[in-house]
Scaffold this active site. Sequence first.
Site, PDB file in Angstrom:
ATOM      1  N   ASP A  35      64.732   6.648  11.170  1.00  0.00           N
ATOM      2  CA  ASP A  35      65.835   6.872  12.109  1.00  0.00           C
ATOM      3  C   ASP A  35      65.307   6.733  13.525  1.00  0.00           C
ATOM      4  O   ASP A  35      64.443   7.512  13.947  1.00  0.00           O
ATOM      5  CB  ASP A  35      66.405   8.286  11.917  1.00  0.00           C
ATOM      6  N   ASP A 176      74.323   7.763   4.129  1.00  0.00           N
ATOM      7  CA  ASP A 176      73.359   8.486   4.961  1.00  0.00           C
ATOM      8  C   ASP A 176      74.022   9.686   5.641  1.00  0.00           C
ATOM      9  O   ASP A 176      74.964   9.525   6.418  1.00  0.00           O
ATOM     10  CB  ASP A 176      72.830   7.504   6.020  1.00  0.00           C
ATOM     11  N   GLY A 198      67.405  13.538   4.324  1.00  0.00           N
ATOM     12  CA  GLY A 198      66.489  14.123   5.292  1.00  0.00           C
ATOM     13  C   GLY A 198      66.209  15.560   4.909  1.00  0.00           C
ATOM     14  O   GLY A 198      65.275  15.865   4.166  1.00  0.00           O
TER      15      GLY A 198
HETATM   16  C1  DX5 Z   1      71.662  10.985  11.101  1.00  0.00           C
HETATM   17  C2  DX5 Z   1      70.575  10.134  10.470  1.00  0.00           C
HETATM   18  C3  DX5 Z   1      70.310  10.497   9.038  1.00  0.00           C
HETATM   19  C4  DX5 Z   1      69.915  11.912   8.827  1.00  0.00           C
HETATM   20  C5  DX5 Z   1      69.699  12.254   7.392  1.00  0.00           C
HETATM   21  O1  DX5 Z   1      72.020  10.466  12.313  1.00  0.00           O
HETATM   22  O2  DX5 Z   1      70.909   8.778  10.500  1.00  0.00           O
HETATM   23  O3  DX5 Z   1      69.378   9.592   8.473  1.00  0.00           O
HETATM   24  O4  DX5 Z   1      68.788  12.254   9.531  1.00  0.00           O
HETATM   25  O5  DX5 Z   1      69.355  13.596   7.374  1.00  0.00           O
HETATM   26  P1  DX5 Z   1      70.178  14.682   6.563  1.00  0.00           P
HETATM   27  O6  DX5 Z   1      69.964  14.335   5.110  1.00  0.00           O
HETATM   28  O7  DX5 Z   1      69.549  15.950   6.986  1.00  0.00           O
HETATM   29  O8  DX5 Z   1      71.607  14.537   6.956  1.00  0.00           O
HETATM   30 ZN    ZN Z   2      69.776   7.371   9.200  1.00  0.00          ZN
END
Ligand code: DX5
Ligand code: ZN
Length: 219
Positions: A35, A176, A198
């Site tokens: 990211d 995502d 994440g």
């Molecule tokens: C959000 C990001 C995601 C996120 C995923 O803007 O693109 O990739 O970090 O993390 P979780 O699983 O904690 O939502």
């Molecule tokens: Zn992402």
Amino acid sequence: MVNKVSISTLPFDFQNIPTEFEHLKALGVDYVHCDIMDGVFVENKTYTPAMLKDIAHQIPLPLDVHLMVQDPIKYVEVLKNVAHFFTFHCECFANSSELKNAILTVKQYCKAGVAVDLYTDIQNILDVLPLVDLVLIMSVKAGSGGQEFNDSAIKKISTLNAVRQQKAYTYLIEVDGGINGDNAQNCVKAGADILVSGSYVARAYQKDKAIQTLKISID
Ligand code: DX5
Ligand code: ZN
């Protein structure tokens, strides 16, 4: 068929990424979801594409790069031998002809992904579906980890899956944001090929078990 799992770098310290993903690879993770935020397209700011390039050779898995930046195409040069998927947001472009040109530019160097933010209609990307290698559906608003999964993503995934079947398109569907053991199955059943995670995996005491719950077997 079992879906792939791509773990976000957001919960980890930048310098520890190679070691953390050595471990996650051994637990069955398929991709490193990088990211990248520029503080303009979204408020937060992370490491830059140049910083990622510097450590890329130490990371033991293919890089699934998710660019949450205002001007993604300027990073194609730096990431061209680094990114497996180079995914950027459709919201950065004024119209579908600009978006199409951006995809064609990226495709000269790596697999091109188009990301659709939570409140963006997938109508906006219909024209480029024959061209893209991957569509990333945001199930939270792009910009930070740890948010709650929004069910509206399921409908978008189903629609993209239906269009893919009808037209014999070949893009992968990735989802995502807020993915966990409770919603993974619905995403994969709707047609998702890659689940990004994440916080769910990073916070899990037993990471191997958490990763297993994100691997869904369907016929
Ligand atoms: C959000 C990001 C995601 C996120 C995923 O803007 O693109 O990739 O970090 O993390 P979780 O699983 O904690 O939502
Ligand atoms: Zn992402």
